[in-house]
Design a protein around this motif. Structure first.
Motif, PDB file in Angstrom:
ATOM      1  N   MET A 238       0.817  -1.220   0.000  1.00 58.36           N
ATOM      2  CA  MET A 238       0.000   0.000   0.000  1.00 58.36           C
ATOM      3  C   MET A 238       0.851   1.270   0.000  1.00 58.36           C
ATOM      4  N   LEU A 239       2.111   1.143   0.420  1.00 60.98           N
ATOM      5  CA  LEU A 239       3.012   2.295   0.400  1.00 60.98           C
ATOM      6  C   LEU A 239       3.711   2.465  -0.945  1.00 60.98           C
ATOM      7  N   GLY A 240       3.520   1.518  -1.853  1.00 62.55           N
ATOM      8  CA  GLY A 240       4.126   1.639  -3.171  1.00 62.55           C
ATOM      9  C   GLY A 240       5.600   1.305  -3.207  1.00 62.55           C
ATOM     10  N   MET A 241       6.003   0.284  -2.458  1.00 57.14           N
ATOM     11  CA  MET A 241       7.410  -0.102  -2.437  1.00 57.14           C
ATOM     12  C   MET A 241       7.791  -1.021  -3.591  1.00 57.14           C
ATOM     13  N   VAL A 249      -4.921  -4.161  -4.184  1.00 63.04           N
ATOM     14  CA  VAL A 249      -4.176  -3.183  -3.391  1.00 63.04           C
ATOM     15  C   VAL A 249      -4.364  -1.783  -3.955  1.00 63.04           C
ATOM     16  N   LYS A 250      -4.676  -0.842  -3.100  1.00 63.69           N
ATOM     17  CA  LYS A 250      -4.638   0.571  -3.468  1.00 63.69           C
ATOM     18  C   LYS A 250      -3.297   1.132  -3.013  1.00 63.69           C
ATOM     19  N   ARG A 251      -2.573   1.753  -3.925  1.00 64.81           N
ATOM     20  CA  ARG A 251      -1.280   2.364  -3.578  1.00 64.81           C
ATOM     21  C   ARG A 251      -1.545   3.746  -2.986  1.00 64.81           C
ATOM     22  N   PHE A 252      -1.270   3.891  -1.718  1.00 70.41           N
ATOM     23  CA  PHE A 252      -1.504   5.153  -1.038  1.00 70.41           C
ATOM     24  C   PHE A 252      -0.296   6.081  -1.120  1.00 70.41           C
ATOM     25  N   ASP A 253       0.799   5.611  -1.684  1.00 71.19           N
ATOM     26  CA  ASP A 253       1.993   6.436  -1.841  1.00 71.19           C
ATOM     27  C   ASP A 253       2.883   5.788  -2.903  1.00 71.19           C
TER      28      ASP A 253
END
Length: 286
Positions: A238-241, A249-253
């Protein structure tokens, strides 16, 4: 906030100190059924736990660490020792959330007695509050056995990653009426055996809705439905790593992008001798 931070002058790192707030309990999680949705994320390190803890009701030390931390092809090779090391770190870094630790493949399936031995050892080594195990009807007696001996269990049905070799991949489950009925029966069996919560992963939405409406314990969705009693994701997803994330999954960053940009700037400063500058070196005393 669940903790304040003090600076350790020896290491220049911020260490959490307990704030006047009690850690959530398993009974409190049970009582959350049908109320404000529960927030759950994975955590594998002290620092991650420190950052996630104020915002989460539960922190899951997932065996997904096999892929996220160790670069393994699946969760199957993960060991009890690996789970214990990361579980203890997450407990040390948190003060508010209930910490749940995954039981790795091969540590509980053989018998309820084997499961108790593994789970008791994990809780002693880590200080976690509960364990999570995968499986449905076949795991009902094990869930009951552990619960009767003081070990809270979170169940996990639907897409069960430890069974990837039997399932043939990570596709959504329950697309046929027969498989949908089995997943619902599995979830009910685990809940009736005494699980305090139930992860429902990678299923077509009607299955998650039906389970949420019929089981007494909270359901925690991942690739399931917003109508579940809570949600969990792998924090790094979710943090976009990672470049690729699952559909659910929604990427929150875009943390990977921001880290890459910061390291690019650092590398340029090192190569141009702009770093370290006068603020980062020690001048002789007069």
């Amino acid at each position: 906030m669940s903790a304040t931070y003090t600076i350790d002058t020896a290491t220049s790192r911020a260490n959490p100190t307990p704030a006047p707030m009690k850690r959530l309990t398993i009974p409190a999680i049970r009582r959350a059924k049908g109320k404000t949705p529960l927030v759950m994320l994975t955590a594998y390190t002290v620092r991650t736990a420190q950052l996630l803890d104020p915002h989460c009701d539960l922190l899951l030390v997932g065996d997904s660490l096999g892929q996220v931390v160790y670069g393994l092809p699946s969760t199957v090779p993960v060991t009890l020792d690996m789970m214990a090391a990361h579980g203890a770190a997450v407990v040390r870094g948190s003060y508010h959330a209930v910490v749940v630790i995954d039981m790795p493949f091969g540590s509980y399936e053989a018998s309820p007695e084997k499961a108790f031995e593994s789970a008791a050892w994990l809780l002693k080594q880590t200080g976690a509050a509960a364990v999570k195990l995968e499986g449905g009807t076949a795991m009902g007696p094990t869930v009951k056995f552990l619960g009767e001996r003081g070990i809270p269990v979170m169940g996990h049905v639907g897409l069960t990653p430890q069974a990837v070799n039997a399932l043939g991949g990570y596709g959504a489950r329950g697309r046929t009426p027969e498989e949908a009925a089995k997943i619902v029966a599995d979830g009910r069996a685990v809940a009736e055996a005494g699980a305090f919560a139930l992860v429902v992963e990678g299923v077509v939405e009607p299955i998650a809705v039906e389970l949420t409406q019929t089981v007494a314990c909270p359901t925690i969705g991942i690739g399931a439905s917003a109508r579940c009693d809570g949600q969990v994701l792998v924090a790094e997803d979710m943090l976009g790593m990672f470049e690729r994330t699952p559909r659910f999954v929604k990427r929150f960053d875009d943390l990977a992008g921001r880290i890459s940009a910061a390291v690019e700037t650092y590398a340029a400063d090192v190569r141009s001798r702009a770093f370290p500058g006068s603020d980062q070196v020690y001048a002789p005393r007069d």
